[in-house]
Design a protein around this motif. Structure first.
Motif, PDB file in Angstrom:
ATOM      1  N   LYS A  11      30.720  67.569  94.481  1.00 19.23           N
ATOM      2  CA  LYS A  11      31.982  67.605  95.266  1.00 19.23           C
ATOM      3  C   LYS A  11      31.854  66.647  96.369  1.00 19.23           C
ATOM      4  N   CYS A  12      32.934  65.943  96.662  1.00 19.58           N
ATOM      5  CA  CYS A  12      33.073  65.124  97.932  1.00 19.58           C
ATOM      6  C   CYS A  12      32.495  65.792  99.257  1.00 19.58           C
ATOM      7  N   ALA A  13      31.683  65.158 100.100  1.00 23.16           N
ATOM      8  CA  ALA A  13      31.285  65.621 101.156  1.00 23.16           C
ATOM      9  C   ALA A  13      32.339  65.939 102.175  1.00 23.16           C
ATOM     10  N   ASN A  14      33.442  65.303 102.012  1.00 19.60           N
ATOM     11  CA  ASN A  14      34.229  65.518 103.054  1.00 19.60           C
ATOM     12  C   ASN A  14      35.493  66.645 102.594  1.00 19.60           C
ATOM     13  N   CYS A  15      36.153  66.289 101.439  1.00 15.69           N
ATOM     14  CA  CYS A  15      37.149  67.192 101.129  1.00 15.69           C
ATOM     15  C   CYS A  15      36.911  68.170 100.006  1.00 15.69           C
ATOM     16  N   LYS A  16      35.646  68.199  99.401  1.00 15.30           N
ATOM     17  CA  LYS A  16      35.066  69.145  98.381  1.00 15.30           C
ATOM     18  C   LYS A  16      35.702  68.885  97.177  1.00 15.30           C
ATOM     19  N   VAL A  52      35.298  54.543  98.471  1.00 16.98           N
ATOM     20  CA  VAL A  52      36.079  55.341  99.197  1.00 16.98           C
ATOM     21  C   VAL A  52      35.943  56.784  98.227  1.00 16.98           C
ATOM     22  N   CYS A  53      36.451  58.004  98.586  1.00 18.31           N
ATOM     23  CA  CYS A  53      36.514  59.049  97.782  1.00 18.31           C
ATOM     24  C   CYS A  53      38.058  58.945  97.243  1.00 18.31           C
ATOM     25  N   PRO A  54      38.251  58.935  95.785  1.00 20.20           N
ATOM     26  CA  PRO A  54      39.570  58.602  95.151  1.00 20.20           C
ATOM     27  C   PRO A  54      40.486  59.709  95.793  1.00 20.20           C
ATOM     28  N   LYS A  55      40.359  60.764  96.342  1.00 21.63           N
ATOM     29  CA  LYS A  55      41.228  61.723  96.876  1.00 21.63           C
ATOM     30  C   LYS A  55      41.626  61.666  98.084  1.00 21.63           C
ATOM     31  N   CYS A  56      40.730  61.856  99.309  1.00 21.72           N
ATOM     32  CA  CYS A  56      40.733  61.781 100.646  1.00 21.72           C
ATOM     33  C   CYS A  56      40.702  60.295 101.100  1.00 21.72           C
ATOM     34  N   LYS A  57      40.259  59.485 100.614  1.00 25.70           N
ATOM     35  CA  LYS A  57      40.112  57.958 100.827  1.00 25.70           C
ATOM     36  C   LYS A  57      38.913  57.770 101.894  1.00 25.70           C
TER      37      LYS A  57
END
Ligand SMILES: [Zn+2]
Length: 266
Positions: A63-68, A38-43
Motif C-alpha cells: 500500500k502507498c505509505a501516504n494514502c494507503k 510519485v504515487c499515481p493516486k495521491c501524487k
C-alpha cells in the motif's frame, strides 16, 4: 560466486524498478526519464526508503505509505523478473553469446540484455494496460536494425541472412496488418503491427516462423482455457503482445531444437 550472483540479482532489481517507471509512464503519456516517482493516486513523491525494490512493497504491505492505496503486484513482479533475467544472463550467457573479438564480445551480451528488458516491458505493458508504447517499439526496432547492420558490416553475419531476416520482418508486418485490418482493431492492436518488423530482425529465418507458431498455439490454448473457465466471454479480446514476446523468447532460446523436433515429427 554466491556473493557475485546476489550482487547481479540486486543490480537487476534496481533496473526492474526503473522498468516499472518506464511501463507506467510510457502507457500514461509522460516522459519516462524525467522527475521522481510519485504515487499515481495521491501524487505524493515516493521517498527513497519506500522505493527500495522488492523490499518496500512487502514492508508497506502493498500500500502507498501516504494514502494507503493498493500498489499493483506489477511492481514486485517486474523487479523480481528483471533480477532473474540478470542472473540468467550472467550464468547462462556463455552458452548463447558466442561472438568473440572486439567489440562484439561486449556488444552481444549487452545488446541481448537490453532486448530482454524491452521485451519484458512490452509483455507487462500490453498485459496490464493493453498497449505497446511507441517509444519502446521504436527503441527495439532501432537497436535490432543497428545490431544486424553492425554484424553484417563486420562479417559476423552473412548478408543473405540479413536479407531473409528483413523479409521475415516485412512479411510478419504485412500479416499483422492484415489481422488488424480484418478484425477492425478488436482482435489485434496496431501495436502488434509495429512490433512485427523488430521481431523479424531479431529472430531471422526460420526462427520467425517458430516464434509465431509458439505465440499463436499458446495464445489459442490459453483463450480456450479462459473461455472454459468463464473468465472471458466470446468476442472479448486478450492482448496478443505477451504471446508475441513469449514466442520470441522461446524461439531465441530453443528455436533450433524446436525446428528439428517439429520436422522430425512429420
Ligand atoms: Zn498515495
Amino acid at each position: 560466486m554466491a556473493v557475485i550472483i546476489l550482487f547481479v540479482f540486486i543490480f537487476g532489481l534496481v533496473w526492474g524498478s526503473f522498468l516499472n517507471v518506464v511501463i507506467y509512464r510510457t502507457t500514461h503519456g509522460t516522459s519516462p526519464l524525467s522527475g521522481r516517482s510519485v504515487c499515481p493516486k495521491c501524487k505524493r513523491t515516493i521517498s527513497w526508503k519506500h522505493n527500495i525494490p522488492l523490499i518496500s512493497f512487502f514492508l508497506l504491505h502493498g500500500k502507498c505509505a501516504n494514502c494507503k492505496t493498493r500498489i499493483s503486484w506489477q511492481y514486485p513482479i517486474v523487479e523480481f523478473m528483471t533480477g532473474i533475467l540478470f542472473v540468467w544472463w550472467y550464468l547462462m550467457g556463455k552458452s548463447f553469446f558466442l561472438l568473440w573479438g572486439q567489440p562484439w564480445n561486449y556488444v552481444q551480451p549487452v545488446f541481448w540484455l537490453i532486448i530482454g528488458m524491452l521485451l519484458l516491458v512490452i509483455f507487462i505493458a500490453d498485459l496490464r494496460f493493453g498497449l505497446i508504447p511507441d517509444q519502446v517499439n521504436i527503441s527495439l526496432f532501432v537497436l535490432a536494425l543497428g545490431y544486424r547492420l553492425g554484424l553484417v558490416s563486420t562479417n559476423q553475419m552473412q548478408s543473405p541472412d540479413l536479407v531473409t531476416a528483413v523479409i521475415s520482418g516485412l512479411v510478419l508486418t504485412a500479416f499483422f496488418y492484415g489481422l488488424w485490418y480484418f478484425t477492425k482493431g478488436r482482435g489485434f492492436g496496431f501495436g502488434d503491427v509495429k512490433l512485427a518488423p523488430s521481431l523479424g530482425l531479431l529472430l531471422g529465418w526460420p526462427r520467425t516462423l517458430t516464434g509465431m507458431f509458439i505465440a499463436f498455439l499458446t495464445g489459442a490454448i490459453l483463450a480456450v482455457f479462459l473461455l472454459l473457465l468463464g473468465k472471458k466471454k466470446f468476442g472479448q479480446t486478450i492482448p496478443f503482445g505477451p504471446f508475441l514476446v513469449w514466442g520470441t523468447v522461446a524461439a531465441l532460446l530453443w528455436g533450433q531444437q524446436l525446428w528439428s523436433w517439429y520436422w522430425g515429427l512429420i
